[in-house]
Design a protein around this motif. Sequence first.
Motif, PDB file in Angstrom:
ATOM      1  N   ALA A   1      -2.503  -4.764 -10.121  1.00  9.51           N
ATOM      2  CA  ALA A   1      -1.867  -3.451  -9.938  1.00  9.51           C
ATOM      3  C   ALA A   1      -0.940  -3.119 -11.102  1.00  9.51           C
ATOM      4  CB  ALA A   1      -1.105  -3.422  -8.619  1.00  9.51           C
TER       5      ALA A   1
ATOM      6  N   LEU B   1       2.760   1.727  -3.385  1.00 14.88           N
ATOM      7  CA  LEU B   1       1.904   2.204  -4.464  1.00 14.88           C
ATOM      8  C   LEU B   1       1.469   3.650  -4.242  1.00 14.88           C
ATOM      9  CD1 LEU B   1      -0.303  -0.976  -5.056  1.00 14.88           C
ATOM     10  CD2 LEU B   1       1.677  -0.209  -6.371  1.00 14.88           C
ATOM     11  N   LEU B   2       1.268   4.031  -2.972  1.00 15.39           N
ATOM     12  CA  LEU B   2       0.951   5.430  -2.670  1.00 15.39           C
ATOM     13  C   LEU B   2       2.102   6.344  -3.081  1.00 15.39           C
ATOM     14  CD1 LEU B   2      -0.806   5.462   0.847  1.00 15.39           C
ATOM     15  CD2 LEU B   2      -1.753   6.268  -1.316  1.00 15.39           C
TER      16      LEU B   2
ATOM     17  N   TRP C   1       0.836  -1.208   0.000  1.00  8.87           N
ATOM     18  CA  TRP C   1       0.000   0.000   0.000  1.00  8.87           C
ATOM     19  C   TRP C   1       0.870   1.257   0.000  1.00  8.87           C
ATOM     20  CZ3 TRP C   1      -3.231   1.982   4.747  1.00  8.87           C
ATOM     21  CH2 TRP C   1      -4.027   3.051   4.335  1.00  8.87           C
TER      22      TRP C   1
ATOM     23  N   VAL D   1       0.032   5.466  -7.517  1.00  5.38           N
ATOM     24  CA  VAL D   1      -0.872   4.513  -8.159  1.00  5.38           C
ATOM     25  C   VAL D   1      -2.263   4.649  -7.552  1.00  5.38           C
ATOM     26  CG1 VAL D   1      -1.323   2.066  -8.605  1.00  5.38           C
ATOM     27  CG2 VAL D   1       1.024   2.922  -8.619  1.00  5.38           C
ATOM     28  N   GLN D   2      -3.268   4.764  -8.413  1.00  3.65           N
ATOM     29  CA  GLN D   2      -4.649   4.841  -7.931  1.00  3.65           C
ATOM     30  C   GLN D   2      -5.089   3.515  -7.297  1.00  3.65           C
ATOM     31  OE1 GLN D   2      -6.578   6.305 -11.668  1.00  3.65           O
ATOM     32  NE2 GLN D   2      -7.609   7.729 -10.294  1.00  3.65           N
TER      33      GLN D   2
ATOM     34  N   TRP E   1      -5.203  -2.730  -3.755  1.00  4.04           N
ATOM     35  CA  TRP E   1      -4.105  -3.640  -4.118  1.00  4.04           C
ATOM     36  C   TRP E   1      -3.313  -4.056  -2.879  1.00  4.04           C
ATOM     37  CZ3 TRP E   1      -6.684  -4.598  -7.864  1.00  4.04           C
ATOM     38  CH2 TRP E   1      -7.053  -3.711  -8.858  1.00  4.04           C
ATOM     39  N   GLY E   2      -3.210  -3.174  -1.881  1.00  8.25           N
ATOM     40  CA  GLY E   2      -2.561  -3.567  -0.628  1.00  8.25           C
ATOM     41  C   GLY E   2      -3.373  -4.602   0.122  1.00  8.25           C
TER      42      GLY E   2
ATOM     43  N   SER F   1      -4.555   2.237  -4.482  1.00 12.15           N
ATOM     44  CA  SER F   1      -3.464   1.495  -3.831  1.00 12.15           C
ATOM     45  C   SER F   1      -3.973   0.705  -2.632  1.00 12.15           C
ATOM     46  CB  SER F   1      -2.358   2.458  -3.400  1.00 12.15           C
ATOM     47  OG  SER F   1      -2.874   3.497  -2.590  1.00 12.15           O
TER      48      SER F   1
ATOM     49  N   VAL G   1       6.741  -0.657 -10.770  1.00 12.33           N
ATOM     50  CA  VAL G   1       5.857  -1.350  -9.823  1.00 12.33           C
ATOM     51  C   VAL G   1       6.213  -2.837  -9.756  1.00 12.33           C
ATOM     52  CG1 VAL G   1       3.470  -2.019  -9.370  1.00 12.33           C
ATOM     53  CG2 VAL G   1       3.985   0.306 -10.089  1.00 12.33           C
TER      54      VAL G   1
END
Length: 345
Positions: free
Chosen positions: A248, A215-216, A212, A220-221, A226-227, A223, A264
């Motif tokens: 993701a 990705l933040l 998380w 990344v939207q 996906w976390g 996130s 990523v």
Amino acid sequence: MSKSIITLNGLKIVIMLGMMVIILAGVRIAAEIIVPFVLAIFIAVILNPVIQYMVRLRVPRALAIFTLISLIIFFVVVLLAYLGTTLNDLARTLPRYRTSLVIPLQTIEPWLQRAGIKVSVEQLIKYIDPNSAMTFISTLLTQLSSAMTSIFLLLLTVVFMLLEAPQLPTKLQYTLSRPSAGMAAMQRAIDSVSHYLVLKTAISLLTGLIVWIMLLVLGVQFSFIWGLLAMALNFIPNIGSVLAAIPAILQVLVFQGVYDALTVLAGYMVINLVIGNILEPRMMGRGLGLSTLVVFMSLIFWGWLLGAVGMLLSVPLTIVVKIALEQSEGGKRIAMLLNDVPDYK
């Protein structure tokens, strides 16, 4: 005489295999009832050490259970509310991805053509339909709204299991033909499963949190989704972490481009390398006593038998089966086949 003995032994094997098939078929048919019960057992196993610690601090057991379950319900409600909002945002964003997908596909097309793979971007775009993905998310949101009833019943079952836990060993002693050996095996199974589940839960939470945050930081939207997915799928051995990375990476590839997607991908690889190959083995300590092949095959078997929950709990379920097999002379031979390092003594 020997021929009749062989025939009798063969008949016993056939009967046992037939009984096993009938039992497995019954379990699969009744999976809708069995799965919540199995899940409740393993949740109780995870929570029981926390309850025991609170009891040692002179907190009454009933109060400790009520406090812990209340905290879990609070976090589940907040989590589902936030997840529902995020999924709604994702559903509104999906219609854009068909147009956005053209750019990365046009970037990849020359590479594929150099490799001898003839791909037409225009033809690929025709097969991409955002409506199917939106339908899936709408169904998921509907399931989330109705999930609270199932979660409440599940946690209520966990509460009764935790209240019953102190009296359970005494009751089980009266049902076993060999109480001392049976209780020792049962305690070993509980210790092994509890050790695995508690540490695996902590590692999965850490994995989801790191994914998380990563990705933040990379902008990344969605996130959080996906976390959360990385945390949940980390319970699935061997392939869970790989499956968690795919959505993701695909999203970043569509909306942000190839190079961001590679970044990523590298982040996921580093996380899985550090946590899966360094941190997790150190925290787990001694091995599970299961070979890698058995772990993978158990993933397939329990997934077929109990669905997604069976995949998540494939390792602890196999540990329980292995310890149960070790309690009989015939079962020890099968249990030896499951071992990581066979013990020939």
